[in-house]
Scaffold this active site. Structure first.
Site, PDB file in Angstrom:
ATOM      1  N   GLN A 117       0.759  -1.231  -0.042  1.00 46.46           N
ATOM      2  CA  GLN A 117       0.018  -0.082  -0.074  1.00 46.46           C
ATOM      3  C   GLN A 117       1.052   1.399  -0.048  1.00 46.46           C
ATOM      4  OE1 GLN A 117      -3.414  -0.191   2.682  1.00 46.46           O
ATOM      5  NE2 GLN A 117      -3.990  -2.247   2.227  1.00 46.46           N
ATOM      6  N   GLY A1101     -11.080  11.435   0.249  1.00 49.11           N
ATOM      7  CA  GLY A1101      -9.735  11.867  -0.663  1.00 49.11           C
ATOM      8  C   GLY A1101     -10.546  11.553  -2.146  1.00 49.11           C
ATOM      9  N   GLU A1280     -11.190   4.776   6.503  1.00 56.13           N
ATOM     10  CA  GLU A1280     -11.219   4.599   8.020  1.00 56.13           C
ATOM     11  C   GLU A1280     -12.369   3.458   8.715  1.00 56.13           C
ATOM     12  OE1 GLU A1280     -10.971   8.861   9.775  1.00 56.13           O
ATOM     13  OE2 GLU A1280     -12.373   8.981   7.983  1.00 56.13           O
TER      14      GLU A1280
END
Length: 1349
Positions: A117, A1101, A1280
């Site tokens: 990642q 985002g 999240e």
């Protein structure tokens, strides 16, 4: 100073190329040499202590003893002394493969399996796997887990990394049918009809068949020159002189012994795993270091009829192999000690450390928690010493371990070998350890135990017990053992032994390391385990003996079946699992990448080490290094700062203080550099600028600061409440009539919840490079941040220059998790002041210890609740009051409090609610944003209420959850309307996929049959609100250029933190422009191309930047429309050429004005969040009631991703955040001293999950066929939400503990403490052993650490 004598030449190879160095610094490490001298920056600096594996490289040496061509072993380059590499071949990630030449299968597979990642840990992972494959081209799954045990990853959750490694393994336990490659979850053609082709569910995230095969013949050969050097070894002594240290490497044993006479104080360095960290953190210093690496006598192994003698120079990994080999050769009765040692060696540190550390070094270091010394001590091991005078033997006993001069080595002696005797019939030897987690963790307590019984009987002839972790050295319980000789091995003896041991192995309340009552309990719990083990073995032996001699064996103690499980340790298993997602519509064009599991854009570069991070940028001309000086007091007045001694050091250029700041020094109460007063340990006071990082760090120690302590000093939430010390006003939400509802309910409960803080532990620490330009006060800032615009603004106000002169560049960030939103601006501004003052570029890279000390993390929380409910579990009223520990400045604490209160209700509809929240001001480093932003702490309080209600009603918690969940379209406590249909779907799907109800029955069945091991299972629903609670924070912009060759450059305001935002943006641009992703490029995020950006945070985002990119592409396509209509058969390149000829602008700014979001706190109403993410997780665990350890058996997660932009990336985010959340709730524990100093400042003391912490079965499903019209292509932000689902593990542990407490009639306890560490689990499972330990009155001693939540 550097000695006048000339150093010898250091000769070694790196990636097949010869390195010859005369001027090496003995204090230098291989990592520094690779990065600074050879510019090989693929090997990363992350912890500097060998604890995280980011700097793993492979070292190959010719083994002169076995005459084998070479041995390959993985090592951590940050601990490897450069001088120890004489005659070695080093392979780094760059030497394995490159995107420019040829990728190695390891690199290709980790990338294509989505095992990367942020990519900062990837080169280390690649090197650990590569080394394994060089030694075992077809490894077992056990070998794979062992090889990766010393590598940490904070992003992925490990599953895809293991998945990539598993493709090399010979046997595979996964459900893929042998040979066919079909998975039992890939439905056949006939089955898919029930879903309709459109909704086909897919379980493949990568195509295994596309991988290139591994060809061991294509690897780098061992350099022939090194082979010749090894065949004719250099016998002369090699000496390397540094500025402060001399490294001497003798070629013969005789020379070494003579040197030891000449330098009796000089330590012998083999692996540097003990000395290295001590020299770094405890500032230990030795002017002469002796290296015995070239002396073959110290690596000899001798097998005799009575035992095994292992050379002191053998590494722990070699010792492991030697013992395993001996166990295979000898009858079981002779190998008891070897088995006990091997058991500990498997979990001792990580593979890299075991490859480096020597047996002799481990023994001689006498660490208080040494894993081998207790076993060696009880098994009567002997140390063979040698000196110029001759040889002698000393016993490895309690006197040696305590360091008594009479029983120790003399200064001129060295340890040559360790003799370990065989065990005998009727002798039993066992080893025990309990650490914060199963692998790669220092033990809290460990033990070695040995008993010899009189043949044919159960009476004790000899007994030996030793413990580690309960004193300054390994402690031998000699007195207790003597008193038990002659006793029979039964319950009476056990009770007496426990009493004696607790008396002899006494631990004061203020003992270093804390956890005193837990450690006392382990002392007797381990003895009980040993007692049971011996009984069980005795049963087998006595049966044989009775048959042979005709003796009667009826009068012996027996182990009841219920107790048998206490004998088994939790096995280390490799996780299995299935990831399911909805396939794209079959009619979607093949070229359209949206919704497909596309590999991360930088994955291959991560795997080859070619991905550049902030500190990988080559050295800039005239560059200087900066090191920070921090406060050592929690609350004090600064009387004076004396920098004179620091400035006298060579290469030190300047010291930057608050007086050097031309503009504003931070905000009121939140200064960049302290002025007059410090309010926490770790507050930045000044910064040293020097020509090298080493000199800058040395100079910080020479700065003398005089303080005058101030009152009050507040660390805990309790103290803050007492002193009324708060950072902002109370936040409150209320609905219904709470007081009235409490009067009408059947029952009420009040309880407390304490949630510990959490360190971000991003793999790449905070770092920044500031380059001043020659004109117009311009600055280029390369920084690892989530919010470059904030860095830009802060630097502007600090230097008092306009924002337009400052450009911040972010290529990629090695993990952020909220910790790189606000803090990088502080470091950027301080470095910028240094750059302006000196006129030089400044590089600031924080050590892990400083990063953890200075930056703060997740807010610890203390919650109080009162809940009123009916007897059938319907909650009628709930009142929750939360306090968070904000630290010394406001930072994000007010926002965290607001989000906490807004999100507290989670998935439940309760008519009468009152939520209140306060942020406490304490003298600790300021806590800040962290993934989940208050929700993971707050929702734990809510779920704890549910569990308490269930216990009181005598119902399972899932029934209470179901009863109180939102059922129909409704409004939240802040009056935002939403439809819970998807939430209920996730819940039901999770119940179904996890076979929850049948497994609940199996758990109950298991618990009835086992007394010392218990299973627990829990299922948790989640309603997670995404986004910032303000419209202006949802705006985004993008800039898209099309060049005349048809290639496209995309820039947007999001930052690549590992979450794959750039990959998703390319997918969006590809779909909109209808061109392949290969034609599109993203270079970096820069404040010069997209200004005034918002932090990449709050899970939005990709949402908002995706809309901006989409907007820019649509503008461009609209401009191209007339040309495309005119030439529909033309190619993209033709159209672009034509557009240029016709003077059509090929550049467009895209803009998204943002989702509407607002909150009126006065009225308690608003629409603060654009949308919700729903999910549910079910976890099952097994706990060991005697040690507090737990094993994660299975986790099933269902997440509503709507239409995922990229299922591979989204599943990666869910898994990664789940494992991070699991860490928060189980192993990650911050410890503070009573003076407010953070103890847990490295991976040694702070345990994030490792590979062995992943659930044995780990399934993730994206909920099919759900839609949301609001977002780009109906996708959702998932960065999240998975964090809180980690609490399913916490509640499964709580479920198991509750079973224990019910079974033992212990009163219900409504105080919940997170994390559920082994200490808390063990002490909650109260039993006869917890009752017998001595308890100290807290008033009578000063504790080692204090709870801050």
């Amino acid at each position: 100073m550097r000695c006048a004598s000339r150093s010898d030449e250091l000769v070694f190879f790196v990636n097949g190329r010869k390195v010859m160095e005369r001027n090496v610094d003995p204090e230098g490490t291989l990592l520094t040499f690779l990065r600074k001298n050879l510019r090989l920056t693929g090997t990363k600096y992350a912890c500097g202590r060998g604890g995280c594996g980011a700097c793993t490289v492979m070292v190959s040496k010719h083994d002169p003893v076995s005459r084998k061509i070479q041995r390959h072993f993985s090592v951590t380059a940050c601990l490897m002394p450069i001088c120890s590499l004489y005659g070695a071949a080093v392979t780094t990630v760059e030497g394995v493969g490159s995107i420019k030449t040829r990728l190695h299968p390891v690199q290709e597979r980790i990338a294509k399996s989505h095992g990367t990642q942020c990519g900062f840990c990837t080169p280390g992972m690649v090197m650990s796997m590569y080394t394994l494959l060089r030694n075992h081209p077809q490894p077992s799954e056990e070998q794979l887990t062992e090889a990766l045990g010393g590598n940490l990853c904070r992003c992925t959750g490990y599953r895809p990394i293991l998945e990539s490694g598993r493709t090399f393994c010979m046997e595979s336990n996964s459900c893929q049918q042998k040979g066919t490659g079909k998975c039992c979850l890939d439905w056949g053609e006939n089955d898919s009809s029930r879903l309709g082709k459109k909704n086909e569910i897919c379980t493949k995230l990568f195509a295994k068949e596309e991988f290139q095969s591994l060809d061991p013949t294509q690897e780098l050969i061992f350099p022939p020159e090194l082979l010749r050097m090894a065949e004719n070894p250099e016998k002369r002594t090699l000496t390397f002189y540094g500025e402060r240290v001399t490294w001497i490497s003798p070629g013969t044993l005789k020379d070494l012994l003579e040197l030891k006479v000449k330098h009796p104080e000089a330590p012998l360095v083999v692996g540097n795993t003990s000395l290295g960290p001590a020299m770094k953190s405890q500032r230990q210093f030795h002017p002469v270091l002796l290296s015995p690496a070239r002396i073959s006598e110290l690596s000899m192994v001798t097998k005799t009829s009575d035992g095994l003698t292992i050379g002191a120079g053998c590494s722990l990994a070699q010792t492991q192999d030697i013992l395993a080999e001996r166990i295979a050769e000898l009858p079981e009765e002779k190998t008891q000690t070897y088995r006990a040692l091997l058991k500990h060696l498997r979990s001792l540190a990580g593979q890299q450390i075991r490859n480096m550390a020597s047996l002799g070094g481990h023994v001689i270091s006498r660490h208080c928690c040494s894993d081998l010394n207790p076993v060696l001590a009880v098994s009567n091991a002997t140390l063979n010493l040698i000196s110029a005078e001759g040889t002698r033997q000393i016993p490895l006993n309690e006197h040696f371990l305590a360091g008594l001069a009479s029983a120790d080595l003399k200064p001129e002696e060295i340890l040559e070998s360790v003799h370990i005797p065989h065990s005998q019939k009727w002798e039993f030897v066992s080893a025990f350890r309990q650490a914060q987690c199963q692998q790669n963790a220092l033990p809290h307590v460990n033990a070695g135990m040995r008993v010899l019984l009189k043949e044919g009987t159960d009476s004790i002839e000899d007994l030996s017990i030793a413990y580690g972790g309960v004193g300054a050295a390994t402690i031998s319980a000699h007195r207790s053992c003597q008193q038990l000789l002659g006793r029979r091995w039964n319950e009476l003896m056990l009770d007496e032994a426990c009493r004696l041991l607790l008396d002899e192995v006494s631990l004061p309340g203020s003992a270093p390391g804390g956890r005193v009552e837990f450690k006392r309990t382990l002392v007797v719990s381990f003895l009980f385990k040993f007692y049971l083990e011996v009984l069980q073995e005795l049963k087998k032996l006595v049966k044989l003996f009775s048959v042979a001699v005709g003796a009667d064996s009826r009068h012996r103690s027996e182990v009841s079946d219920q107790f048998l499980s206490a004998l088994e340790d939790f096995p280390v298993t490799i996780p299995q699992g299935v990831q399911t997602y909805q396939n794209v519509d079959p009619h979607q064009p093949l070229q359209d990448p949206v919704g497909r599991p596309i590999m991360h854009l930088s994955a291959l570069k991560h795997a080859t080490g070619e991905a550049m991070f902030c500190d990988d940028i080559p050295v800039v001309d005239k560059e200087l290094f900066m090191a920070l000086v921090t406060s050592s007091r929690a609350h004090a007045k600064i009387i004076s700062i004396d920098v004179s001694k620091a400035l006298e050091l060579p290469e030190v250029v300047d010291v930057i203080t608050a007086e050097d700041i031309p503009g504003t020094n931070g905000a009121e109460g939140d200064k960049l550099l302290a002025v007059e007063e410090v309010t926490c340990v770790g507050q930045i006071i000044c910064a040293v600028v020097a020509e090298t990082d080493v000199q800058a760090k040395r100079a910080t120690e020479k700065i003398e600061i005089t303080y005058e302590d101030l009152e009050p000093v507040i660390f805990t939430i309790k103290d803050a409440i007492k002193h009324n010390s708060f950072l902002c006003p109370e936040k409150k939400l209320e609905q219904g009539n709470v007081e009235e509802a409490f009067e009408k309910v059947d029952q009420t409960i009040e309880g407390e919840v304490h949630v510990g803080g959490q360190e971000h532990f991003y793999m790449e620490t905070q770092r920044v490079l500031v380059i001043p330009k020659t004109e117009d006060k311009e600055l280029d800032i390369y920084v690892s941040t989530q919010d470059p615009a904030h860095v830009q603004k802060t630097v502007s106000s600090t230097l008092n220059i306009p924002i337009n002169r400052i450009t911040c560049h972010v290529k990629r960030v090695g993990g952020g998790f909220g910790g790189k939103v606000g803090k990088p601006a502080v470091f950027g501004a301080i470095a910028a002041v240094g750059a302006i003052k000196t006129g030089h570029p400044i590089r600031l890279v924080l050590d892990r210890e400083d990063d953890m000390l200075i930056t703060g993390g997740r807010h610890p929380l203390f919650g109080k609740y009162k809940v009123g409910f009916t007897n059938n579990g319907r909650i009628k009223a709930l009142d929750i009051e939360c306090y968070i520990n904000g630290g010394c400045t406001l930072d994000d604490s007010e926002l965290v409090t607001e989000f906490l209160i807004l999100k507290l209700e989670n998935a439940y509809k309760i008519r009468n609610l009152r939520f209140r929240g306060r942020a406490c001001m304490t003298n600790l480093p300021s806590n800040t944003a962290f993934r989940g932003f208050g929700f993971p702490q707050g929702a734990l309080v809510t779920e704890s209420c549910i569990t308490a209600v269930a216990a009181k009603c005598g119902l399972p918690p899932e029934k209470i959850r179901e009863k109180n969940m939102y059922k129909t379209v409704d409004k939240t406590i802040y009056k935002q309307a939403f439809n819970p249909e998807t939430l209920i779907r996730c819940w039901n799907e999770c119940l179904d996929k996890s076979s929850f109800h049948s497994r609940r029955m199996q758990v109950e069945e298991f618990n009835k049959k086992n007394y010392w091991k218990k299973k627990g299972i829990a299922i948790i629903p989640m309603k997670f609100s995404v986004g910032f609670a303000a419209t202006s924070y949802h705006q985004a912009a993008a800039l898209v250029h099309i060049y005349t060759d048809g290639s496209v450059l995309v820039t947007h305001g999001g930052n690549e933190l590992g979450q794959g935002i750039h990959t998703k943006m390319l997918q969006v641009a590809s779909r909109e422009l209808k061109i392949p992703m290969s034609c599109i490029h993203i270079s970096e995020t820069s404040t010069a191309t997209v200004p005034n950006t918002i932090a990449t945070a709050a899970s939005v985002g990709a949402d908002v930047n995706g809309r901006a990119v989409q907007n820019a592409c649509q503008i461009l396509l609209k401009r191209l429309e007339p040309i495309i209509k005119k030439h529909p058969e033309g190619t993209w390149e033709n159209w672009i050429e034509a557009a240029f000829e016709q003077r059509i602008s090929l550049s467009a700014t895209g803009y998204f004005r943002g989702y509407k979001a607002f909150m009126d706190w006065e009225k308690g109403v608003g629409d603060p969040f654009p949308y919700y993410v729903y999910g549910a997780a079910c976890s099952e665990v097994e706990i060991d009631c005697l040690t507090g350890a737990h094993k994660k058996i299975r986790t099933d997660i269902i997440m509503d991703a709507c239409c995922s932009l990229n299922p591979a990336i989204d599943i990666g985010q869910i898994e990664g955040s789940f494992i991070q959340g699991m860490g928060l709730y189980t192993t990650e524990e911050l410890k503070y001293s009573p003076e407010g100093i953070l103890y847990s400042r490295s991976p040694d003391e702070y345990k994030i999950p490792t590979i062995t912490d992943v659930p044995e079965e780990f399934n993730v499903s994206l909920l099919p066929s759900s839609q949301t019209p609001l977002t780009i292509y109906s996708s959702k932000g998932l960065g999240e939400s998975g964090m809180f689902l980690g609490s399913s593990v916490f509640f499964a542990i709580a479920d198991a503990v509750a079973t224990v407490r019910r079974e033992r009639d212990i009163a219900e306890d409504f105080m919940v403490q997170s994390p559920a560490t082994p200490e808390r689990v063990r002490m909650a499972c109260a039993d006869r052993f917890t009752k017998m330990i001595p308890r100290d009155d807290p008033e009578t001693f000063k504790p080692w650490s204090i709870p801050i939540a």
